[in-house]
Design a protein around this motif. Structure first.
Motif, PDB file in Angstrom:
ATOM      1  N   LYS A  78       0.815  -1.211   0.000  1.00  0.00           N
ATOM      2  CA  LYS A  78       0.000   0.000   0.000  1.00  0.00           C
ATOM      3  C   LYS A  78       0.850   1.263   0.000  1.00  0.00           C
ATOM      4  O   LYS A  78       0.485   2.272  -0.619  1.00  0.00           O
ATOM      5  CB  LYS A  78      -0.924   0.008   1.221  1.00  0.00           C
ATOM      6  CG  LYS A  78      -2.058  -1.023   1.159  1.00  0.00           C
ATOM      7  CD  LYS A  78      -2.902  -0.955   2.429  1.00  0.00           C
ATOM      8  CE  LYS A  78      -4.049  -1.971   2.381  1.00  0.00           C
ATOM      9  NZ  LYS A  78      -4.865  -1.940   3.620  1.00  0.00           N
ATOM     10  N   LEU A  79       1.978   1.213   0.699  1.00  0.00           N
ATOM     11  CA  LEU A  79       2.807   2.410   0.856  1.00  0.00           C
ATOM     12  C   LEU A  79       3.945   2.486  -0.151  1.00  0.00           C
ATOM     13  O   LEU A  79       4.665   3.484  -0.198  1.00  0.00           O
ATOM     14  CB  LEU A  79       3.384   2.459   2.277  1.00  0.00           C
ATOM     15  CG  LEU A  79       2.361   2.532   3.411  1.00  0.00           C
ATOM     16  CD1 LEU A  79       3.065   2.452   4.763  1.00  0.00           C
ATOM     17  CD2 LEU A  79       1.545   3.814   3.324  1.00  0.00           C
ATOM     18  N   GLY A  80       4.148   1.421  -0.924  1.00  0.00           N
ATOM     19  CA  GLY A  80       5.243   1.420  -1.878  1.00  0.00           C
ATOM     20  C   GLY A  80       6.598   1.286  -1.230  1.00  0.00           C
ATOM     21  O   GLY A  80       7.593   1.814  -1.734  1.00  0.00           O
ATOM     22  N   LEU A  81       6.670   0.577  -0.111  1.00  0.00           N
ATOM     23  CA  LEU A  81       7.925   0.396   0.616  1.00  0.00           C
ATOM     24  C   LEU A  81       8.532  -0.954   0.253  1.00  0.00           C
ATOM     25  O   LEU A  81       7.838  -1.966   0.237  1.00  0.00           O
ATOM     26  CB  LEU A  81       7.676   0.468   2.128  1.00  0.00           C
ATOM     27  CG  LEU A  81       6.953   1.721   2.627  1.00  0.00           C
ATOM     28  CD1 LEU A  81       6.715   1.643   4.132  1.00  0.00           C
ATOM     29  CD2 LEU A  81       7.730   2.979   2.273  1.00  0.00           C
ATOM     30  N   ARG A  82       9.850  -0.974   0.011  1.00  0.00           N
ATOM     31  CA  ARG A  82      10.470  -2.204  -0.466  1.00  0.00           C
ATOM     32  C   ARG A  82      11.657  -2.651   0.371  1.00  0.00           C
ATOM     33  O   ARG A  82      12.371  -3.581  -0.021  1.00  0.00           O
ATOM     34  CB  ARG A  82      10.904  -2.044  -1.920  1.00  0.00           C
ATOM     35  CG  ARG A  82       9.734  -1.755  -2.846  1.00  0.00           C
ATOM     36  CD  ARG A  82      10.079  -2.048  -4.274  1.00  0.00           C
ATOM     37  NE  ARG A  82       8.921  -1.893  -5.146  1.00  0.00           N
ATOM     38  CZ  ARG A  82       8.895  -2.269  -6.405  1.00  0.00           C
ATOM     39  NH1 ARG A  82       9.948  -2.843  -6.940  1.00  0.00           N
ATOM     40  NH2 ARG A  82       7.814  -2.091  -7.137  1.00  0.00           N
ATOM     41  N   SER A  83      11.917  -2.024   1.504  1.00  0.00           N
ATOM     42  CA  SER A  83      13.030  -2.438   2.362  1.00  0.00           C
ATOM     43  C   SER A  83      12.755  -1.986   3.782  1.00  0.00           C
ATOM     44  O   SER A  83      11.897  -1.122   4.019  1.00  0.00           O
ATOM     45  CB  SER A  83      14.348  -1.829   1.874  1.00  0.00           C
ATOM     46  OG  SER A  83      14.342  -0.421   2.074  1.00  0.00           O
TER      47      SER A  83
END
Length: 230
Positions: free
Chosen positions: A195-200
């Motif tokens: 949802k937040l576009g977080l990848r790490s």
């Protein structure tokens, strides 16, 4: 004599630090506390020159304690002794009013140097953190992080899972804290990150800092709070 107060919720680790400082000429440990809630009272009673404190603690985070000291005009010098190795934490710590940042795994070689530095009015950042490229020099695949004011449509549990991960907890620790299975933790993490576009983990930490999620660790999402009786 440099008067030092220790604030950490891990008694075994705190004992080791106390032993290290107790064997050092010119340093006196004047008090200890196991959480952020008791830190301010301890500091007021013992009047240390330096506070060695963890960032992640129950009740009240180290960042919140540092801000409270800064806002009251306290002259005590704050050193964060932490496992958090993300540069976002260093920037946030110094902004909150800390003068030192030391990694726990470097305590045996760096803590004494840090105490002497900040007690003399200087600043100290762990050598390994100084060697890390600045955020502007690092690139990360995927879409840019969401605007700090956005919650991205997170559910209460997705938010809490991401907040606890940002605090440095493992999946198992999040599972125990929230009384849910590790598989559920993983599901909420994946959904929230999508949802937040977080990848790490680093991007989770930066988002959590921007939202102020780490200031008070016991604060629960509004959607999880019981309705008001008034």
């Amino acid at each position: 004599m440099i008067r030092v107060a220790l604030i950490d919720d891990h008694p075994i680790f705190r004992s080791g630090v106390r032993g290290l400082l107790g064997e050092t000429a010119g340093i006196e440990v004047v008090g200890e506390a196991s959480d952020g809630r008791h830190a301010l009272d301890l500091i007021q009673r013992t009047l240390p020159d330096v506070v060695v404190m963890d960032i992640t603690m129950t009740g009240m985070s180290g960042l919140a304690v540092a801000r409270a000291l800064r806002d009251t005009g306290s002259e005590v010098h704050v050193i964060f002794l932490t496992v958090n190795e993300d540069l976002a934490f260093v920037d946030e710590a110094l902004t909150a009013g800390a003068q030192g940042y030391v990694l726990k795994r470097s305590a045996g070689t760096s803590l004494l140097e840090a105490i002497e530095a900040v007690a003399s009015g200087g600043r100290y950042v762990d050598a390994e953190m100084r060697a890390t490229p600045a955020p502007a020099d690092r690139t990360e695949a995927g879409p840019p992080a969401p605007h700090p004011c956005e919650e991205g449509g997170l559910t209460g549990r997705e938010r809490e899972v991401l907040r606890l991960i940002a605090l440095g907890m493992t999946m198992k620790e999040v599972s125990l804290t929230m009384s849910i299975s590790v598989a559920s933790v993983d599901t909420y993490k994946i959904r929230g990150c999508k949802k937040l576009g977080l990848r790490s983990r680093a991007s989770i930490v930066r988002y959590a800092l921007g939202q102020g999620w780490l200031e008070t660790e016991n604060r629960r999402p509004a959607s999880d709070r019981p309705p008001s009786l008034m």
